[in-house]
Design an enzyme around this catalytic site. Sequence first.
Site, PDB file in Angstrom:
ATOM      1  N   ASP A  13      62.509  -0.641  33.600  1.00  0.00           N
ATOM      2  CA  ASP A  13      63.790  -1.161  34.109  1.00  0.00           C
ATOM      3  C   ASP A  13      63.825  -2.686  34.204  1.00  0.00           C
ATOM      4  O   ASP A  13      64.489  -3.244  35.073  1.00  0.00           O
ATOM      5  CB  ASP A  13      64.116  -0.555  35.491  1.00  0.00           C
ATOM      6  CG  ASP A  13      64.034   0.950  35.467  1.00  0.00           C
ATOM      7  OD1 ASP A  13      64.550   1.533  34.507  1.00  0.00           O
ATOM      8  OD2 ASP A  13      63.432   1.533  36.386  1.00  0.00           O
ATOM      9  N   LYS A  16      64.685  -4.457  29.065  1.00  0.00           N
ATOM     10  CA  LYS A  16      64.211  -4.500  27.666  1.00  0.00           C
ATOM     11  C   LYS A  16      65.364  -4.271  26.699  1.00  0.00           C
ATOM     12  O   LYS A  16      65.422  -4.858  25.624  1.00  0.00           O
ATOM     13  CB  LYS A  16      63.128  -3.433  27.421  1.00  0.00           C
ATOM     14  CG  LYS A  16      61.865  -3.645  28.215  1.00  0.00           C
ATOM     15  CD  LYS A  16      60.835  -2.568  27.931  1.00  0.00           C
ATOM     16  CE  LYS A  16      61.166  -1.217  28.539  1.00  0.00           C
ATOM     17  NZ  LYS A  16      61.190  -1.201  30.014  1.00  0.00           N
ATOM     18  N   GLY A  42      65.566   5.224  30.254  1.00  0.00           N
ATOM     19  CA  GLY A  42      67.013   5.119  30.128  1.00  0.00           C
ATOM     20  C   GLY A  42      67.341   3.681  29.790  1.00  0.00           C
ATOM     21  O   GLY A  42      67.162   2.799  30.605  1.00  0.00           O
ATOM     22  N   HIS A  43      67.748   3.442  28.560  1.00  0.00           N
ATOM     23  CA  HIS A  43      68.059   2.080  28.151  1.00  0.00           C
ATOM     24  C   HIS A  43      69.555   1.836  28.238  1.00  0.00           C
ATOM     25  O   HIS A  43      70.334   2.482  27.559  1.00  0.00           O
ATOM     26  CB  HIS A  43      67.553   1.807  26.728  1.00  0.00           C
ATOM     27  CG  HIS A  43      66.074   1.637  26.667  1.00  0.00           C
ATOM     28  ND1 HIS A  43      65.404   1.270  25.532  1.00  0.00           N
ATOM     29  CD2 HIS A  43      65.134   1.761  27.625  1.00  0.00           C
ATOM     30  CE1 HIS A  43      64.115   1.183  25.806  1.00  0.00           C
ATOM     31  NE2 HIS A  43      63.923   1.494  27.064  1.00  0.00           N
ATOM     32  N   GLN A 177      59.227   2.083  29.530  1.00  0.00           N
ATOM     33  CA  GLN A 177      58.471   1.859  30.773  1.00  0.00           C
ATOM     34  C   GLN A 177      57.793   0.477  30.744  1.00  0.00           C
ATOM     35  O   GLN A 177      58.305  -0.426  30.097  1.00  0.00           O
ATOM     36  CB  GLN A 177      57.464   2.991  31.030  1.00  0.00           C
ATOM     37  CG  GLN A 177      58.104   4.313  31.386  1.00  0.00           C
ATOM     38  CD  GLN A 177      58.459   5.155  30.176  1.00  0.00           C
ATOM     39  OE1 GLN A 177      57.686   5.251  29.249  1.00  0.00           O
ATOM     40  NE2 GLN A 177      59.621   5.776  30.186  1.00  0.00           N
TER      41      GLN A 177
HETATM   42  P1  IMP Z   1      57.307  10.357  34.125  1.00  0.00           P
HETATM   43  O1  IMP Z   1      57.220   9.260  33.102  1.00  0.00           O
HETATM   44  O2  IMP Z   1      58.637  11.025  34.153  1.00  0.00           O
HETATM   45  O3  IMP Z   1      56.157  11.305  34.042  1.00  0.00           O
HETATM   46  O4  IMP Z   1      57.165   9.653  35.561  1.00  0.00           O
HETATM   47  C1  IMP Z   1      55.978   8.956  35.967  1.00  0.00           C
HETATM   48  C2  IMP Z   1      56.345   7.694  36.734  1.00  0.00           C
HETATM   49  O5  IMP Z   1      56.960   6.764  35.843  1.00  0.00           O
HETATM   50  C3  IMP Z   1      57.358   7.900  37.867  1.00  0.00           C
HETATM   51  O6  IMP Z   1      57.053   6.988  38.902  1.00  0.00           O
HETATM   52  C4  IMP Z   1      58.692   7.549  37.208  1.00  0.00           C
HETATM   53  O7  IMP Z   1      59.670   7.152  38.137  1.00  0.00           O
HETATM   54  C5  IMP Z   1      58.248   6.397  36.332  1.00  0.00           C
HETATM   55  N1  IMP Z   1      59.117   6.186  35.164  1.00  0.00           N
HETATM   56  C6  IMP Z   1      59.146   6.878  34.003  1.00  0.00           C
HETATM   57  N2  IMP Z   1      60.029   6.368  33.156  1.00  0.00           N
HETATM   58  C7  IMP Z   1      60.590   5.316  33.774  1.00  0.00           C
HETATM   59  C8  IMP Z   1      61.574   4.358  33.387  1.00  0.00           C
HETATM   60  O8  IMP Z   1      62.102   4.346  32.277  1.00  0.00           O
HETATM   61  N3  IMP Z   1      61.893   3.417  34.324  1.00  0.00           N
HETATM   62  C9  IMP Z   1      61.301   3.374  35.540  1.00  0.00           C
HETATM   63  N4  IMP Z   1      60.383   4.238  35.946  1.00  0.00           N
HETATM   64  C10 IMP Z   1      60.016   5.200  35.056  1.00  0.00           C
HETATM   65 MG    MG Z   2      65.264   2.220  32.527  1.00  0.00          MG
END
Ligand code: IMP
Ligand code: MG
Length: 335
Positions: A13, A16, A42-43, A177
């Site tokens: 977040d 990017k 989520g972009h 991420q």
């Molecule tokens: P997962 O990737 O869904 O397995 O989540 C693992 C951790 O990464 C959690 O703390 C999520 O909130 C975080 N996370 C995964 N994708 C994103 C993203 O795109 N933005 C922010 N946090 C993310």
């Molecule tokens: Mg995001």
Amino acid sequence: MIADVVIGLSYGDEGKGKVTHHLLKSGDYTHCLRFNGGCNAGHTIYHNGKKFVTHHIPAGVFFGVKSIIGGGCVVNLEQFRREISELEENGIQTTGLVFIAHNAHVITDKHLEEDGADVAIGTTKRGNGPAYRDKYERVGMRAEDVEELRSGPYLISLYEEFHNTLIEPSVLCEGAQGFGLDIDWGDYPYVTSSHCTTAGALLNGIPPQAVRRVYGVTKAYDTYVGTKDFHGKGREFDLLQQLGSEFGATTGRPRQCNWLDVRMLRRAIIISGVTDVIINKVDILREVDRWNLRSYTGDKIYIQTGNEQSWKQYIKRYLEETNVNIVFSESPERI
Ligand code: IMP
Ligand code: MG
């Protein structure tokens, strides 16, 4: 072959999408490659005045650039189809532009169900962890195993596409991420399941010597979504959350806020060989008017306070030895 890489230096977040979108405007690229993650990302992209949130499909599609979901990704095919329809319905042409690497893994209903039960990490519940687990357990399903994909237009071989071709590819690699969520370098176990560093891009058929520039993206403050305790104590952090609209693009969850951790930032820059760092949302920090940073003496954390000028100066000095170009950005549309 030339490859530029866009990566997150914090916990996702960071903005990017804005940087990728900006770089694509140059018209320099033949391909745009998402190299890690699934629909946990989520972009948010503003294109011709319209807001789009994509989870799987890289931003190249907005510019008629071939957009590939790489072998380092996991894909939910239902979500993929939904994104194709949404783009088409909004006048963005996808035919002949959107591809999935044959070796990307597929997120199944079982993965969704399992991840849905997570309470320990606070995942996005999009099935990513279980899909990657099955990949490494060697019981997963690859895109090439899906009958419907085999007979359709989407499957691609990254080797053929990048290395067995007469056109010299120029690839913009789009990471998901960020460093603090990286499976190896992040704050384990509060991490995602994929490689969010430049190394993650290389795993998708990008030879190291092809890498030209690495754009690392962060915000003027850190945000994190998940179960660990991260949100600072005090009104200013709630204000930061409100003014910065720090609510998840994927799940809508409030993002925990804290001051920018300059030590993690420097580590992320060094590990990924970042050449250019973009520090987003300086305008939000200005509204909150607290020019604070998290810094360290040895392993002891302290809050560095100051004004806008000293805050910028401190960051520049702290990052000096890395030789990065630093851009302070204060607009949702521009860098
Ligand atoms: P997962 O990737 O869904 O397995 O989540 C693992 C951790 O990464 C959690 O703390 C999520 O909130 C975080 N996370 C995964 N994708 C994103 C993203 O795109 N933005 C922010 N946090 C993310
Ligand atoms: Mg995001």
